[in-house]
Motif scaffolding. Structure first.
Motif, PDB file in Angstrom:
ATOM      1  N   UNK A 110      -8.610   2.432 -42.651  1.00 21.85           N
ATOM      2  CA  UNK A 110      -7.504   3.632 -42.352  1.00 21.85           C
ATOM      3  C   UNK A 110      -6.207   3.208 -43.045  1.00 21.85           C
ATOM      4  N   UNK A 111      -5.591   4.420 -43.776  1.00 17.14           N
ATOM      5  CA  UNK A 111      -4.446   4.443 -44.570  1.00 17.14           C
ATOM      6  C   UNK A 111      -3.686   5.726 -44.352  1.00 17.14           C
ATOM      7  N   UNK A 112      -2.496   5.435 -44.115  1.00 18.75           N
ATOM      8  CA  UNK A 112      -1.574   6.613 -44.086  1.00 18.75           C
ATOM      9  C   UNK A 112      -0.631   6.471 -45.396  1.00 18.75           C
ATOM     10  N   UNK A 131      -0.632   8.647 -35.166  1.00 12.30           N
ATOM     11  CA  UNK A 131      -1.800   8.784 -35.973  1.00 12.30           C
ATOM     12  C   UNK A 131      -2.811   9.695 -35.614  1.00 12.30           C
ATOM     13  N   UNK A 132      -3.112   9.416 -34.235  1.00  9.71           N
ATOM     14  CA  UNK A 132      -4.137  10.030 -33.423  1.00  9.71           C
ATOM     15  C   UNK A 132      -3.690  11.648 -33.340  1.00  9.71           C
ATOM     16  N   UNK A 156     -13.740   8.868 -35.326  1.00  8.84           N
ATOM     17  CA  UNK A 156     -12.519   8.013 -35.936  1.00  8.84           C
ATOM     18  C   UNK A 156     -11.362   7.917 -34.841  1.00  8.84           C
ATOM     19  N   UNK A 157     -11.195   9.069 -34.336  1.00  9.35           N
ATOM     20  CA  UNK A 157     -10.044   9.020 -33.139  1.00  9.35           C
ATOM     21  C   UNK A 157     -10.212   8.187 -32.084  1.00  9.35           C
ATOM     22  N   UNK A 158     -11.737   8.248 -31.642  1.00 13.62           N
ATOM     23  CA  UNK A 158     -12.085   7.206 -30.718  1.00 13.62           C
ATOM     24  C   UNK A 158     -11.642   5.549 -30.972  1.00 13.62           C
ATOM     25  N   UNK A 159     -12.089   5.562 -32.334  1.00 12.57           N
ATOM     26  CA  UNK A 159     -12.056   4.142 -32.766  1.00 12.57           C
ATOM     27  C   UNK A 159     -10.533   3.718 -32.777  1.00 12.57           C
ATOM     28  N   UNK A 160      -9.519   4.804 -33.309  1.00  7.16           N
ATOM     29  CA  UNK A 160      -8.253   4.434 -33.192  1.00  7.16           C
ATOM     30  C   UNK A 160      -7.518   4.053 -31.818  1.00  7.16           C
ATOM     31  N   UNK A 165      -6.571  -0.957 -26.646  1.00  3.34           N
ATOM     32  CA  UNK A 165      -7.061  -1.918 -25.731  1.00  3.34           C
ATOM     33  C   UNK A 165      -7.310  -3.479 -26.369  1.00  3.34           C
ATOM     34  N   UNK A 166      -7.276  -3.611 -27.540  1.00  5.09           N
ATOM     35  CA  UNK A 166      -7.026  -5.031 -28.383  1.00  5.09           C
ATOM     36  C   UNK A 166      -8.522  -5.743 -27.875  1.00  5.09           C
ATOM     37  N   UNK A 167      -9.535  -4.960 -27.890  1.00  2.00           N
ATOM     38  CA  UNK A 167     -10.793  -5.385 -27.341  1.00  2.00           C
ATOM     39  C   UNK A 167     -11.205  -6.540 -28.593  1.00  2.00           C
ATOM     40  N   UNK A 168     -10.782  -6.126 -29.867  1.00  2.00           N
ATOM     41  CA  UNK A 168     -10.998  -7.027 -31.195  1.00  2.00           C
ATOM     42  C   UNK A 168      -9.754  -7.307 -31.922  1.00  2.00           C
TER      43      UNK A 168
END
Length: 439
Positions: A110-112, A131-132, A156-160, A165-168
């Motif tokens: 992902x890049x802005x 970003x979302x 992709x929005x769900x991944x962002x 939650x910082x699960x990973x």
């Protein structure tokens, strides 16, 4: 309006309780094409230079738009922040993102890109939410015209969103060629193991993007240094404190038992601020230099010291480390350097003062300042280490030309990372003309 010396102070007053308030401007709403109201505030936030805060609101359709634009000067070097996010506490870090900065999350590819978002003063979580919101803005239209693309963007929005939650663990990269972006170090003044800061020289493309004119070969010629060897050059500039017109003096100086350096000093008559900066007058040394001094006596504070831009400073007893590029190049005394460190980490730290102060952090910082004072006054023994991968830093030997019993100077081979920071891995000085023709 004030005279020439006070224009910047009247245009950009310090942010405080006595602010006169924003300027109201009637503006066209780009959503409904009716007139709305823009509130414009020109102010100066400590450690974020001058900024322009604008807030637009339309009473007809309810559309609002808030922006922050930098009004300060472009820094001499670009900066890249690479943050390893491993806990939810990292999401609360303050982030200053200039509009010319590129924001990346490599794990999501992902890049802005630069200039696609306005400048912002937010937290890491706020950047993700922004970003979302940008991706969700045109989703209703996409679902009607191109459901497949809309579905992929929804995934992709769900991944962002799950990043919060910082699960990973994931990585945030903020690359700003103007040098005006910032990511908070909550462990200051100690080194932040999760945050890597790299200062770099802009290339011609980045200079062009920022509207700067690239230096010509004539300006880089060594003949210019020979012409300036026996004279002081004066040129006009702006005060880094109040932005008023000032004069900078530049002189080439030979340091005994070392090398030539270029000293630049600025004295502002408007606000009284004085600054000095040092640039190495020679090439990058074949080996890096590590200077270690055991501070045992107050007389050590009077030692002359040259800290180049590529020099990192550490005090092991205080678990303190100052990365290369911070404080810039300086020709001062050891006491002057320690006072600059104290001013940077204690007196001028934007995240340990004001209403947002956390008591535990403030107490930690006060203790650090007290220990620094004890070292300066000779009441506490400590070691100071200057590690310069370019080999262009110097600390005075009081016993010269004999060895100094309290100081060791070591030469070391640069690592690949050291050469990368200095830009040497991509530098070619042999057969470059032939390679240029072949390409």
């Amino acid at each position: 309006m004030a005279g020439a010396g006070g224009v910047s102070e009247s245009v950009f007053p310090d942010l405080g309780a006595e602010d006169s308030g924003p300027t109201l401007i009637e503006s066209l709403c780009m959503n409904c094409l009716e007139n709305g109201m823009t509130r414009l505030l020109l102010t100066k936030i400590p450690f974020f230079k001058e900024i322009i805060v604008s807030s637009f609101a339309c009473e007809n359709c309810g559309w609002v738009n808030n922006e922050i634009q930098s009004a300060g000067k472009i820094q001499e070097q670009g900066v890249q922040y690479k943050l390893h996010v491993s806990s939810k506490e990292d999401l609360n870090r303050e982030v200053v993102k200039a509009d010319c900065a590129t924001t990346k999350i490599p794990e999501l590819d992902f890049e802005i890109p630069p200039f696609t978002q306005k400048g912002a003063l937010s937290t890491l979580e706020g950047l993700i939410d922004r970003a979302v919101a940008g991706l969700e803005q045109d989703q209703p239209t996409r679902k009607a015209t191109d459901p497949d693309v809309a579905s992929k963007i929804e995934e992709f929005i769900e991944k962002l969103t799950k990043l919060k939650d910082v699960e990973m663990p994931f990585t945030l990269v903020v690359d700003d060629p103007s040098g005006n972006s910032f990511v908070e170090n909550p462990n200051a003044p100690q080194k932040d193991e999760a945050l890597m800061i790299t200062h770099y020289k802009r290339d011609a493309v980045q200079d062009s993007m920022l509207g700067l004119q690239a230096s010509t070969e004539e300006e880089k010629s060594q003949n210019t240094m020979e012409d300036l060897r026996n004279e002081v050059l004066q040129f006009g500039t702006n005060c880094p404190g109040c932005n008023a017109p000032a004069e900078t003096n530049m002189k080439i100086v030979q340091i005994p038992h070392f090398k030539e350096v270029i000293i630049m000093a600025t004295n502002c008559e408007a606000c009284g601020q004085r600054t000095n900066e040092v640039k190495s007058g020679g090439a990058t040394e074949p080996l890096g230099t590590k200077i270690t001094l055991r501070i045992t006596d107050p007389s050590d504070m009077s030692r002359d010291l040259l800290k180049s831009e590529t020099c990192a400073v550490s005090i092991p007893e205080l678990e303190f480390e100052l990365g290369m590029g911070i404080l810039g190049g300086k020709f001062t005394t050891l006491e002057g350097l320690l006072n600059d460190v104290k001013e940077l980490t204690v007196a001028k730290n934007p995240f340990f003062a004001g209403d947002s102060t956390i008591p535990e952090r403030s107490e930690k910082l006060r203790e650090f300042g007290q220990k620094l004072n004890e070292i300066i006054l000779g009441k506490r023994e400590a070691h100071i280490i200057l590690r310069d991968s370019a080999g262009n830093s110097y600390l005075q030997n009081l016993y010269a030309p004999d060895p100094d019993p309290e100081m060791t100077v070591e030469k070391f081979e640069r690592t690949f990372e050291d050469n990368e920071e200095l830009g040497l891995n991509d530098m070619n000085t042999e057969d470059y003309q032939e390679q240029k023709v072949d390409n």
